[in-house]
Design a protein around this motif. Structure first.
Motif, PDB file in Angstrom:
ATOM      1  N   ARG A 162       7.712  14.611   1.513  1.00 16.82           N
ATOM      2  CA  ARG A 162       6.798  14.881   2.630  1.00 16.82           C
ATOM      3  C   ARG A 162       6.028  13.629   3.024  1.00 16.82           C
ATOM      4  N   PHE A 163       5.646  12.855   2.036  1.00 16.19           N
ATOM      5  CA  PHE A 163       4.917  11.614   2.314  1.00 16.19           C
ATOM      6  C   PHE A 163       5.784  10.649   3.116  1.00 16.19           C
ATOM      7  N   ARG A 164       7.041  10.492   2.686  1.00 12.30           N
ATOM      8  CA  ARG A 164       7.949   9.582   3.398  1.00 12.30           C
ATOM      9  C   ARG A 164       8.145  10.046   4.836  1.00 12.30           C
ATOM     10  N   ASN A 165       8.349  11.349   5.008  1.00 10.25           N
ATOM     11  CA  ASN A 165       8.547  11.880   6.359  1.00 10.25           C
ATOM     12  C   ASN A 165       7.303  11.666   7.219  1.00 10.25           C
ATOM     13  N   ALA A 166       6.137  11.861   6.606  1.00  9.05           N
ATOM     14  CA  ALA A 166       4.890  11.694   7.359  1.00  9.05           C
ATOM     15  C   ALA A 166       4.696  10.251   7.804  1.00  9.05           C
ATOM     16  N   VAL A 167       5.024   9.306   6.924  1.00  9.19           N
ATOM     17  CA  VAL A 167       4.910   7.884   7.271  1.00  9.19           C
ATOM     18  C   VAL A 167       5.849   7.553   8.427  1.00  9.19           C
ATOM     19  N   ARG A 168       7.054   8.092   8.380  1.00 10.63           N
ATOM     20  CA  ARG A 168       8.018   7.821   9.455  1.00 10.63           C
ATOM     21  C   ARG A 168       7.576   8.475  10.765  1.00 10.63           C
ATOM     22  N   GLU A 169       7.051   9.692  10.668  1.00 12.16           N
ATOM     23  CA  GLU A 169       6.541  10.369  11.868  1.00 12.16           C
ATOM     24  C   GLU A 169       5.375   9.594  12.475  1.00 12.16           C
ATOM     25  N   GLU A 170       4.527   9.060  11.615  1.00 12.92           N
ATOM     26  CA  GLU A 170       3.383   8.282  12.098  1.00 12.92           C
ATOM     27  C   GLU A 170       3.845   7.023  12.811  1.00 12.92           C
ATOM     28  N   ALA A 171       4.881   6.369  12.247  1.00 11.43           N
ATOM     29  CA  ALA A 171       5.435   5.179  12.904  1.00 11.43           C
ATOM     30  C   ALA A 171       6.032   5.540  14.251  1.00 11.43           C
ATOM     31  N   ALA A 172       6.748   6.667  14.308  1.00 10.19           N
ATOM     32  CA  ALA A 172       7.393   7.084  15.558  1.00 10.19           C
ATOM     33  C   ALA A 172       6.359   7.434  16.630  1.00 10.19           C
ATOM     34  N   ALA A 173       5.197   7.937  16.204  1.00 13.97           N
ATOM     35  CA  ALA A 173       4.159   8.315  17.163  1.00 13.97           C
ATOM     36  C   ALA A 173       3.646   7.113  17.943  1.00 13.97           C
ATOM     37  N   ARG A 174       3.821   5.903  17.389  1.00 16.35           N
ATOM     38  CA  ARG A 174       3.364   4.686  18.081  1.00 16.35           C
ATOM     39  C   ARG A 174       4.438   4.117  19.007  1.00 16.35           C
ATOM     40  N   LEU A 175       5.612   4.743  19.008  1.00 17.94           N
ATOM     41  CA  LEU A 175       6.735   4.240  19.800  1.00 17.94           C
ATOM     42  C   LEU A 175       7.036   5.231  20.917  1.00 17.94           C
ATOM     43  N   PRO A 176       6.807   4.877  22.150  1.00 14.94           N
ATOM     44  CA  PRO A 176       6.921   5.833  23.259  1.00 14.94           C
ATOM     45  C   PRO A 176       8.313   6.455  23.405  1.00 14.94           C
ATOM     46  N   SER A 177       9.372   5.714  23.096  1.00 16.27           N
ATOM     47  CA  SER A 177      10.720   6.193  23.430  1.00 16.27           C
ATOM     48  C   SER A 177      11.574   6.535  22.220  1.00 16.27           C
ATOM     49  N   GLN A 191       0.832  -1.210   0.000  1.00 14.45           N
ATOM     50  CA  GLN A 191       0.000   0.000   0.000  1.00 14.45           C
ATOM     51  C   GLN A 191       0.868   1.262   0.000  1.00 14.45           C
ATOM     52  N   TYR A 192       1.929   1.232   0.790  1.00 14.44           N
ATOM     53  CA  TYR A 192       2.860   2.371   0.869  1.00 14.44           C
ATOM     54  C   TYR A 192       3.403   2.706  -0.522  1.00 14.44           C
ATOM     55  N   ARG A 193       3.799   1.672  -1.274  1.00 12.27           N
ATOM     56  CA  ARG A 193       4.380   1.907  -2.590  1.00 12.27           C
ATOM     57  C   ARG A 193       3.349   2.445  -3.584  1.00 12.27           C
ATOM     58  N   LEU A 194       2.116   1.981  -3.471  1.00  6.02           N
ATOM     59  CA  LEU A 194       1.059   2.488  -4.354  1.00  6.02           C
ATOM     60  C   LEU A 194       0.850   3.989  -4.130  1.00  6.02           C
ATOM     61  N   GLU A 195       0.825   4.401  -2.876  1.00  2.00           N
ATOM     62  CA  GLU A 195       0.618   5.820  -2.567  1.00  2.00           C
ATOM     63  C   GLU A 195       1.853   6.642  -2.948  1.00  2.00           C
ATOM     64  N   GLU A 196       3.032   6.103  -2.686  1.00  3.49           N
ATOM     65  CA  GLU A 196       4.271   6.827  -2.989  1.00  3.49           C
ATOM     66  C   GLU A 196       4.427   7.042  -4.495  1.00  3.49           C
ATOM     67  N   ALA A 197       4.024   6.048  -5.291  1.00  2.00           N
ATOM     68  CA  ALA A 197       4.205   6.112  -6.742  1.00  2.00           C
ATOM     69  C   ALA A 197       3.410   7.245  -7.379  1.00  2.00           C
ATOM     70  N   GLU A 198       2.362   7.725  -6.721  1.00  4.35           N
ATOM     71  CA  GLU A 198       1.532   8.791  -7.277  1.00  4.35           C
ATOM     72  C   GLU A 198       2.099  10.182  -6.997  1.00  4.35           C
ATOM     73  N   LEU A 199       3.202  10.241  -6.249  1.00  7.76           N
ATOM     74  CA  LEU A 199       3.766  11.525  -5.835  1.00  7.76           C
ATOM     75  C   LEU A 199       5.127  11.763  -6.469  1.00  7.76           C
ATOM     76  N   ASN A 200       5.539  13.010  -6.526  1.00 11.47           N
ATOM     77  CA  ASN A 200       6.840  13.370  -7.077  1.00 11.47           C
ATOM     78  C   ASN A 200       7.489  14.452  -6.214  1.00 11.47           C
ATOM     79  N   GLY A 201       8.818  14.511  -6.311  1.00 16.36           N
ATOM     80  CA  GLY A 201       9.566  15.600  -5.713  1.00 16.36           C
ATOM     81  C   GLY A 201       9.267  15.849  -4.258  1.00 16.36           C
ATOM     82  N   VAL A 202       8.915  17.103  -3.971  1.00 14.83           N
ATOM     83  CA  VAL A 202       8.691  17.535  -2.584  1.00 14.83           C
ATOM     84  C   VAL A 202       7.548  16.757  -1.944  1.00 14.83           C
ATOM     85  N   GLU A 203       6.494  16.486  -2.717  1.00 12.73           N
ATOM     86  CA  GLU A 203       5.352  15.750  -2.162  1.00 12.73           C
ATOM     87  C   GLU A 203       5.754  14.346  -1.724  1.00 12.73           C
ATOM     88  N   ARG A 204       6.627  13.707  -2.509  1.00 15.58           N
ATOM     89  CA  ARG A 204       7.074  12.361  -2.148  1.00 15.58           C
ATOM     90  C   ARG A 204       7.900  12.405  -0.863  1.00 15.58           C
TER      91      ARG A 204
END
Length: 569
Positions: free
Chosen positions: A208-223, A193-206
């Motif tokens: 931002r998407f990668r950073n947002a996914v990583r931030e979302e993952a970090a939000a589930r990790l307390p430390s 699913q991640y790759r399907l969403e990433e493939a629709e984006l380019n440049g700055v949007e891509r």
């Protein structure tokens, strides 16, 4: 998914390939006490003396406290099972052995003679590693093996006809928070699913998407935060590649094609968790590999033979009685074939350098101010200086000797430098049709330069004058700044053999900037730097060596500049 991301190896020792050299320095020093500030300082200085690490603190103040570096490397060697842990931990798990002794796994690494055999040492370590353990504190969870999770996921991606690669952001945000092989299917769903969403984006949007996914993952990790996840992903890639099972693929990793049989053999058996008292001795010994079995070892050899035939059109004559040989004999054959594959790929890498001259140029520029460049890993400037100059001469594309004969430093599976060239010889030796060039490089400046380089450089050039009696041998010394005392030593250029006979050495000192300008202008305007042009420059510079050292340096600078301008005309 886990509430804490895992990592393989040690997050603070970035130079994973230097682990062998650290272990070698430890063994040579005979250190057995590594705990306490005094001992940690001693260990750090042993590593610095062996050039395993570079510490500006020690250069600024020889009495500086560097115990933190001793602790860092002690922890790394312990975490990978190459030395035993401290006595407190040994007592807690009921194991009666001395602390900080080199283990069987560590000795195997020290005895490894080539890259494939070193990779097998790390594979034996990581294939048996379990997290959590008494060596790897983690959240309360059933023990798992990170290596197997990554292998299982790559195979699952291939089964789904997805690109069999794990990108850095996929490792950071998805893979390293899996704690069970049974969850690999879930991770593959998320990646798809991640790759399907990433493939629709380019440049700055891509981005931002990668950073947002990583931030979302970090939000589930307390430390742990997003930057920590990114750092862990880099660590995991570095240490996983030590096994030889993986190679770089874009911004990620994939399976090494010639190791696919071994990967399938590994994954054919389930992972076995062990209690601490059994786990640690197994970890120190190194895990069993499928290739320890005669049938599996023979299958791996057949795959390597097929790789050599398919990729390089090399037919390897295999013994007719392959299945009747001893396992040790088959594995020696396997290591030799793996080394042959690596050398063939190095030849291809060498051929590509003429097309990579612009990247080489950027590295040459970066090395003129390595502390301010993000291209040069921290503490790696000396190794990268040798490496990029090796690449520069490969780009000249006229060598008679092989690429691995031209360098005396080790490279990793991605052809990057692992360490600087050892002593008792030059950094690089480039043999051309009509002459031989012995190249020595340094980042040392001021009057220390002559003390550190004057005698060794002359001795190394003299060795090759005697080794090539039928070719003219020149020495090329490169540094960011040439100290006038260094120039004076090379200007005189005399070396006496043991029988008091003398050699008139031809050594030319150039600044890295001078060489960079010559290299870049030649490739920019002519597509290459002709060896004859380089040879003429060396001859002309030596012809003026009767001048005093300051005048000789000025002549060299002016003559190189004239050559650069001639390319323009």
């Amino acid at each position: 998914m886990l509430t804490k991301a895992w990592y393989v190896g040690n997050t603070t020792v970035r130079s994973a390939y230097r682990i062998k050299y650290a272990l070698r320095a430890l063994a040579a020093a005979g250190l057995y006490h590594l705990k306490g500030t005094e001992n940690e300082n001693r260990f750090a200085r042993v590593l610095a003396d062996a050039q395993v690490l570079s510490m500006q603190r020690l250069e600024d103040n020889p009495d500086a406290d560097v115990s933190d570096m001793g602790r860092k490397w002690r922890a790394c060697l312990t975490q990978l099972g190459f030395i035993t842990p401290d006595e407190r931990l040994l007592r807690r798990v009921g194991i009666n052995t001395e602390p900080y002794r080199i283990t069987e796994s560590g000795r195997r690494l020290l005895e490894a003679q080539n890259l494939p055999s070193e990779q097998e040492c790390f594979l034996r370590t990581l294939i048996v590693q379990q997290i959590p353990s008494d060596l790897e504190q983690f959240i309360e969870i059933e023990a798992f093996n990170p290596l197997r999770i990554v292998l299982a996921l790559l195979l699952e991606l291939e089964r789904r006809n997805l690109v069999m690669r794990i990108s850095k952001n996929e490792m950071a945000s998805i893979v390293q928070v899996i704690g069970q092989e049974a969850h690999v299917n879930i991770a593959a769903d998320i990646i798809e699913q991640y790759r399907l969403e990433e493939a629709e984006l380019n440049g700055v949007e891509r981005r931002r998407f990668r950073n947002a996914v990583r931030e979302e993952a970090a939000a589930r990790l307390p430390s742990q935060n997003a930057q920590t996840l990114n750092d862990y992903a880099g660590t995991n890639f570095r240490y996983l590649k030590l096994t030889g099972l993986f190679v770089e693929s874009g911004n990620g990793i994939t399976l090494a094609e010639h190791r696919r049989t071994l990967v399938r053999q590994i994954m054919a058996s389930p992972f076995e968790t062990l209690p601490s008292r059994e786990y640690m001795p197994r970890f120190w010994q190194g895990g069993l590999l499928p290739t320890d079995n005669l049938t599996e070892a023979a299958a791996a050899v057949l795959e390597l033979a097929e790789t050599l035939r398919r990729e390089f059109q090399i037919e390897v004559p295999l013994p007719a009685n392959l299945a009747e040989l001893e396992v040790a004999e088959i594995n020696q054959l396997r290591h030799n074939m793996e080394q042959q594959i690596f050398e063939r790929r190095e030849l291809l890498y060498a051929e590509q350098q003429v097309e990579q001259w612009e990247e080489i140029h950027r590295y040459l520029q970066a090395l003129q101010n390595p502390r301010t460049s993000n291209m040069i890993p921290n503490g790696e400037a000396p190794a990268y200086l040798e490496w990029v100059l090796w690449r520069a001469f490969l780009a000249i594309d006229s060598l008679v000797n092989m690429p691995w004969e031209a360098r005396r430093f080790d490279i990793d599976v991605d052809f990057r430098p692992r360490f600087t060239a050892p002593g008792n010889g030059p950094d690089m030796i480039f043999e051309f049709e009509d002459f031989v060039l012995v190249v020595e490089v340094t980042l040392t400046a001021s009057s220390r330069q002559e003390a550190a380089e004057g005698e060794p450089v002359r001795r190394h050039v003299a060795q090759y004058v005697d080794r090539y009696p039928d070719k003219e041998v020149y020495g090329l010394f490169l540094a960011n700044n040439i100290d006038t005392n260094t120039a004076e030593t090379f200007r005189i250029g005399v070396w006496y053999r043991n029988d008091d006979s003398s050699l008139a050495l031809r050594i030319v000192p150039l600044t890295l900037e001078q060489f960079t300008n010559l290299f870049a202008q030649a490739f920019r305007l002519q597509g290459r730097l002709e060896p004859a042009r380089l040879f003429d420059l060396l001859v002309r510079c030596r012809a003026e060596s009767n001048a005093a050292a300051p005048e000789w340096k000025r002549f060299i600078a002016q003559y190189v500049d004239r050559n650069v301008q001639q390319f323009q005309r």
